[in-house]
Design a protein around this motif. Structure first.
Motif, PDB file in Angstrom:
ATOM      1  N   PHE A 247       0.813  -1.210   0.000  1.00 45.33           N
ATOM      2  CA  PHE A 247       0.000   0.000   0.000  1.00 45.33           C
ATOM      3  C   PHE A 247       0.850   1.266   0.000  1.00 45.33           C
ATOM      4  O   PHE A 247       0.347   2.358   0.283  1.00 45.33           O
ATOM      5  N   SER A 248       2.154   1.115  -0.298  1.00 42.68           N
ATOM      6  CA  SER A 248       3.086   2.256  -0.339  1.00 42.68           C
ATOM      7  C   SER A 248       3.035   3.071   0.947  1.00 42.68           C
ATOM      8  O   SER A 248       3.128   4.298   0.915  1.00 42.68           O
ATOM      9  N   ASP A 249       2.898   2.385   2.070  1.00 41.11           N
ATOM     10  CA  ASP A 249       2.807   3.066   3.365  1.00 41.11           C
ATOM     11  C   ASP A 249       4.220   3.263   3.911  1.00 41.11           C
ATOM     12  O   ASP A 249       4.762   2.418   4.627  1.00 41.11           O
ATOM     13  N   THR A 250       4.823   4.389   3.554  1.00 40.93           N
ATOM     14  CA  THR A 250       6.216   4.642   3.927  1.00 40.93           C
ATOM     15  C   THR A 250       6.385   4.792   5.437  1.00 40.93           C
ATOM     16  O   THR A 250       7.443   4.451   5.979  1.00 40.93           O
ATOM     17  N   GLY A 251       5.363   5.296   6.120  1.00 42.14           N
ATOM     18  CA  GLY A 251       5.457   5.460   7.564  1.00 42.14           C
ATOM     19  C   GLY A 251       5.616   4.128   8.264  1.00 42.14           C
ATOM     20  O   GLY A 251       6.469   3.960   9.146  1.00 42.14           O
ATOM     21  N   ARG A 252       4.805   3.142   7.881  1.00 44.06           N
ATOM     22  CA  ARG A 252       4.911   1.822   8.496  1.00 44.06           C
ATOM     23  C   ARG A 252       6.235   1.157   8.130  1.00 44.06           C
ATOM     24  O   ARG A 252       6.873   0.507   8.974  1.00 44.06           O
TER      25      ARG A 252
END
Length: 282
Positions: A247-252
């Motif tokens: 999901f391109s969740d860079t924070g995670r």
């Protein structure tokens, strides 16, 4: 009165804390300086407050056990308890694989290294095939290990043990070669046979060098463990990274990476304490 000198360990700790604080400040500056990402949930450089807020809470999506916290995958709400439970559960699975693979790989690799070093005949028989295995690129073997041992826990542990074992195999051979020849000659002069020389002279002499090698193999074991989860195993802290990548969740991704770094640093610290305890006779 003259100023008291700061003890060296305290000075190093203070310098380390200052360096860490500087890295955090530079990260935060970069996070607020780079262009804004078109995806609100995927900043190019995630700020620290974003990582410890929305990203940390979002880790509850990876909690899939039907107790203690709701399961967001089944329609439950995200909770901080679920986030920490998910992080602890997947971290424990990875830690178990890494430690088990590290121990098995170190024991088997050291044994094979001693076997090759036993005599010219054993070296001629085993050295070539074992050195050939050592040259195989580790990450390129992941698909083969999946095919041979499956994508479960067993395959991951064997893969980690292989990566650690080939390193310890070479480290053991080098350590035996570095044992001063006079030690062995003195023992032989006193009537000791080869098994006793290995048990009472060579093994104690190579232990410090083998323990020094563990600082390299720890990083290798964690890399192999994360690599096996990233490609095959369907749980673990490495799998959390690829779930975030979907999901391109860079924070995670950044948050889980920081957790992995913390685990590696903690592992190194524990190994140093174990080394100091076991080798206090040196």
């Amino acid at each position: 009165m003259p100023a008291r000198a700061i003890p060296l360990p305290s000075r190093r700790r203070r310098i380390g804390l200052i360096t860490l604080a500087l890295i955090l400040v530079l990260w935060e500056i970069a996070a607020h300086s780079v262009p804004v990402s078109p995806l609100a949930s995927s900043p190019i450089v995630p700020p620290i407050e974003f990582m410890l807020g929305e990203s940390l809470l979002g880790l509850s999506d990876y909690w899939k056990l039907p107790f203690l916290a709701p399961i967001p995958e089944l329609g439950g709400e995200r909770t901080w308890r679920g986030a920490f439970l998910a992080l602890g559960y997947h971290s424990a699975l990875t830690l178990h694989r890494v430690m088990l693979g590290l121990i098995i790989g170190a024991v088997v690799g050291a044994f094979l290294g001693l076997l090759v070093s036993w005599s010219a005949r054993t070296s001629a028989i085993f050295s070539g095939p074992l050195h050939l295995l050592r040259m195989c690129p580790l990450l390129a073997l992941i698909p083969l290990f999946q095919y041979w041992f499956g994508t479960g826990n067993t395959g991951a542990v064997i893969f980690i043990a292989y990566g650690v074992g080939v390193f310890y195999f070479v480290a053991t051979i080098n350590a035996v070669c570095n044992v001063p020849r006079r030690y062995i000659e003195y023992a032989a002069t006193m009537g000791a046979r080869k098994p006793r020389i290995y048990a009472r002279v060579i093994l104690p002499a190579i232990l410090p060098e083998l323990f020094s090698s563990i600082y390299v193999t720890l990083g290798l074991a964690w890399s192999a463990g994360i690599g096996s989860e990233y490609i095959g195993v369907d749980n673990g802290i490495g799998r959390m990274v690829i779930w975030a990548d979907f999901f391109s969740d860079t924070g995670r991704m950044a948050l889980v990476t920081c957790v992995i770094i913390a685990f590696i640093m903690l592992s190194l610290k524990l190994c140093r304490r174990l080394q100091a305890h076991l080798l206090r006779w040196v």
